[in-house]
Each structure stands twice: as C-alpha cells, then as structure tokens.
Design a protein around this motif. Structure first.
Motif, PDB file in Angstrom:
ATOM      1  N   ASP A  14       1.124  -1.326   0.288  1.00 14.20           N
ATOM      2  CA  ASP A  14       0.154   0.173   0.170  1.00 14.20           C
ATOM      3  C   ASP A  14       1.218   1.745  -0.327  1.00 14.20           C
ATOM      4  O   ASP A  14       0.419   2.258  -1.032  1.00 14.20           O
ATOM      5  CB  ASP A  14      -0.540  -0.473   1.005  1.00 14.20           C
ATOM      6  N   LEU A  15       1.836   1.212   0.468  1.00 14.86           N
ATOM      7  CA  LEU A  15       3.049   2.496   1.153  1.00 14.86           C
ATOM      8  C   LEU A  15       3.623   2.246  -0.427  1.00 14.86           C
ATOM      9  O   LEU A  15       3.727   3.301  -0.929  1.00 14.86           O
ATOM     10  CB  LEU A  15       3.540   2.361   2.278  1.00 14.86           C
ATOM     11  N   ALA A  16       4.257   0.728  -0.936  1.00 14.93           N
ATOM     12  CA  ALA A  16       4.385   1.492  -2.098  1.00 14.93           C
ATOM     13  C   ALA A  16       4.025   2.056  -3.050  1.00 14.93           C
ATOM     14  O   ALA A  16       4.528   3.404  -4.572  1.00 14.93           O
ATOM     15  CB  ALA A  16       5.371  -0.183  -2.508  1.00 14.93           C
ATOM     16  N   LYS A  22       2.680   8.942  -5.765  1.00 16.65           N
ATOM     17  CA  LYS A  22       3.322  10.675  -5.507  1.00 16.65           C
ATOM     18  C   LYS A  22       4.484  10.777  -6.317  1.00 16.65           C
ATOM     19  O   LYS A  22       4.681  12.031  -6.822  1.00 16.65           O
ATOM     20  CB  LYS A  22       2.944  10.970  -3.976  1.00 16.65           C
ATOM     21  N   LEU A  23       5.244  10.267  -6.498  1.00 16.66           N
ATOM     22  CA  LEU A  23       6.639  11.103  -6.826  1.00 16.66           C
ATOM     23  C   LEU A  23       6.868  10.227  -8.566  1.00 16.66           C
ATOM     24  O   LEU A  23       7.928  10.444  -9.111  1.00 16.66           O
ATOM     25  CB  LEU A  23       7.716   9.082  -6.401  1.00 16.66           C
ATOM     26  N   ASN A  24       5.503   9.657  -9.197  1.00 15.89           N
ATOM     27  CA  ASN A  24       5.738   9.159 -10.851  1.00 15.89           C
ATOM     28  C   ASN A  24       6.466   8.403 -10.679  1.00 15.89           C
ATOM     29  O   ASN A  24       7.279   8.201 -12.033  1.00 15.89           O
ATOM     30  CB  ASN A  24       6.015   9.885 -11.670  1.00 15.89           C
ATOM     31  N   TYR A  25       6.652   7.074 -10.093  1.00 17.88           N
ATOM     32  CA  TYR A  25       7.409   5.995 -10.114  1.00 17.88           C
ATOM     33  C   TYR A  25       6.586   5.249 -10.313  1.00 17.88           C
ATOM     34  O   TYR A  25       5.322   4.401 -10.751  1.00 17.88           O
ATOM     35  CB  TYR A  25       8.167   5.587  -8.576  1.00 17.88           C
ATOM     36  N   MET A  53      -3.147   1.405 -11.632  1.00 11.54           N
ATOM     37  CA  MET A  53      -2.853   2.863 -11.143  1.00 11.54           C
ATOM     38  C   MET A  53      -1.312   2.644 -11.204  1.00 11.54           C
ATOM     39  O   MET A  53      -0.968   4.099 -11.491  1.00 11.54           O
ATOM     40  CB  MET A  53      -3.557   2.446 -10.135  1.00 11.54           C
ATOM     41  N   VAL A  54      -0.775   1.204 -11.249  1.00  9.07           N
ATOM     42  CA  VAL A  54       1.051   2.020 -10.746  1.00  9.07           C
ATOM     43  C   VAL A  54       1.271   0.611 -11.788  1.00  9.07           C
ATOM     44  O   VAL A  54       1.106  -0.866 -11.454  1.00  9.07           O
ATOM     45  CB  VAL A  54       1.635   1.939  -9.733  1.00  9.07           C
ATOM     46  N   ASN A  84      13.636   5.140 -12.670  1.00 13.13           N
ATOM     47  CA  ASN A  84      12.473   5.373 -11.477  1.00 13.13           C
ATOM     48  C   ASN A  84      11.658   4.284 -11.061  1.00 13.13           C
ATOM     49  O   ASN A  84      10.362   4.202 -10.999  1.00 13.13           O
ATOM     50  CB  ASN A  84      11.872   6.519 -12.475  1.00 13.13           C
ATOM     51  N   ILE A  85      11.978   3.357 -10.120  1.00 16.70           N
ATOM     52  CA  ILE A  85      11.025   2.185  -9.404  1.00 16.70           C
ATOM     53  C   ILE A  85      11.579   2.060  -7.788  1.00 16.70           C
ATOM     54  O   ILE A  85      12.769   2.450  -7.486  1.00 16.70           O
ATOM     55  CB  ILE A  85      11.387   0.757 -10.244  1.00 16.70           C
TER      56      ILE A  85
END
Length: 286
Positions: A14-16, A22-25, A53-54, A84-85
């Motif tokens: 969930d945090l990831a 937010k960071l576009n990662y 979503m991601v 960017n991961i």
C-alpha cells in the motif's frame, strides 16, 4: 530508485503504491509468491485496479509449475527501461543477492544437469568439503548447482567462485524499512488472513491443486496454501485453519525482521506514516 522492506502484512504494498503515484515511479515486486499467475489471494498481491494505477514488474510473470530463482528477478530488473522504480517485497533475500552480487555461472548443458541429479550430497562433500560444509544436506538446489559447476568446469565450486567473484546488480541503493511492533503486526496478520479466507482462499487453493496436481511444487508449499491443503486432508477445522495461517505468517514475519536487521545495516527504519514523509522529503536525493 529505492527499496522498501518490512515483514509480511506491514503495509509495504500500500505504501509503495501511494509513493509511486506521488513520485511518478513504477514498482518492482520482489515477492516469491506474487510472481505466479493464478495465485492472487494467497499472495496478497495488489488488486487489478491497483495494478492499473501503477505499473508493476515481477507480478504475474510465470505459472505455478514453472521454476524460478533470483536470476528471474535480476532478468526482470534488467529489462526495466528506466530506474524510476520502487523495489518492494517480503523476499529480502533476493534484494540482498542483487546488492551483494551474484557470480557468473558456467554454461550447464542438459546432459550435465541429468548427470548431476545422479550424484548425492556425499559426492559433493568429496568434491568440495568446504562448499558442502556451508549448506544443508537437504538443500537440493545448492547441492545440484555445486555438482553442476564441478561437472561443467572440472573445478570445485569453491575454486570456481574464487575465480568468478560476485558482481553487484544494484549499487548505492537507499533502503527504507517499515518499523512495526509485534502486537500491531500480529493484528494486521489476523485481519489480512480473515480477508483472504473471505475472498475465497480455499477455492483458490482447490483450483490450483486440481489444475496442477502436484503438491510438491514450491508455490503449493507457501504459507496460506499448504495450510489449506492440510485442511483438505482433514488435519484442521476452518477455525484451526485460520489460527494456523496466522501463526505461521507471524513466524515468517519474525524471520524476515531478523534477516532485515542483520543484512541491511545502513537502512532507514521508521513507523509507516513517518516513513512515508521521510521518503518524500528525500525524493530529490533518490
């Protein structure tokens, strides 16, 4: 690029996802169960909506009857077109291997693989007592690899690794760890187990057993799966099944915490909400 670690059920996924948005990662999952297709509930992998979503790598890559090891994750990592991961997952052994490095393996033919399977741990001890002393007599994977190296190179594994030292796959990786107390983690494990059973864990395992018909597959030995198979055998009632999964998951979480503590000395640890702010405040340095 950075890594997010922590015991199972601590809130890593969930945090990831929140940080990635937010960071576009994007996210590379280092999870030994989420890599399998068809194992969705037992692996507690992100939902279809979250995967949309991601962008995730390392999830739904292979079927349960296909073999994999850390090299599979390294292969996936190397194919990611950018860095960017967020590397996240409970299988910290894979992360440690990618940081510490892995030796280049010799070319192993099918003939050598078959020949190695005819040999035993005792044969490995005769060939390389130093290497054999470092592994368990029941570690069939490393026994097989050691024998294959000897047959392919005519060198003992110890000598081979001396001449072919590990080469790090990832260097200078910031590592952040979710800090969580035992009681809170236990409650999160209970809640997750309850949700898994409500979502249809028993039906999922029944499907896997019916399709693959081989309980020896590593995927069917995972926590959550093996207990349901024991339930099918009449060893547990449904109430006992729940308690057994909770207990075994808590034991796994404890092992993960010990591993993370001893193997990643330079990590930054903080409670869940605080860790999110720490990472976001350091994003310009990541």
């Amino acid at each position: 690029m950075f890594a997010l670690i922590g015991p199972t059920a601590s809130g890593k996924s969930d945090l990831a996802i929140k940080l990635a948005k937010k960071l576009n990662y994007e996210i590379l999952s280092l999870d030994s169960l989420s890599i399998y297709k068809e194992i969705d509930i037992a692996s507690a992998k992100p939902s279809i909506e979250e995967l949309k979503m991601v962008k995730h790598y390392g999830i739904n890559e292979i079927y349960p009857n296909e073999k994999f090891d850390v090299m599979k994750f390294i292969e996936i990592y190397k194919k990611i077109p950018h860095k960017n991961i967020i590397i996240v997952g409970g299988t910290s052994f894979y992360l440690k291997t990618m940081i510490s490095g892995i030796s280049k393996m010799p070319l192993i033919s099918e003939e050598i693989k078959k020949e190695a399977k005819k040999l035993s741990f005792q044969d490995l001890q005769k060939t390389d007592p130093v290497y054999a002393a470092k592994i368990s007599p029941n570690d069939t994977y490393r026994i097989q690899k050691g024998l294959e190296i000897y047959l392919a190179t005519k060198m003992s594994p110890t000598e081979y690794f001396k001449q072919n030292p590990p080469v790090p796959v990832i260097e200078n990786l910031p590592i952040f760890e979710i800090e969580i107390d035992r009681q809170t983690l236990r409650e999160r494990i209970k809640l997750r187990t309850k949700k898994m059973l409500e979502k249809g864990l028993i039906d999922e395992v029944a499907y896997l057993e019916h399709k693959y018909r081989d309980r020896r597959l590593p995927a069917l030995k995972a926590i959550g799966v093996k207990e349901v198979l024991d339930y099918f055998n009449g060893i547990y009632s449904k109430e006992e099944l729940y308690e057994k999964i909770v207990t075994n998951t808590a034991r796994l979480a404890k092992r993960q915490q010990i591993f993370n503590k001893t193997q990643f000395p330079n990590k930054i640890s903080a409670p869940l909400k605080k860790l999110e702010n720490i990472i976001l405040n350091r994003k310009c340095k990541i």
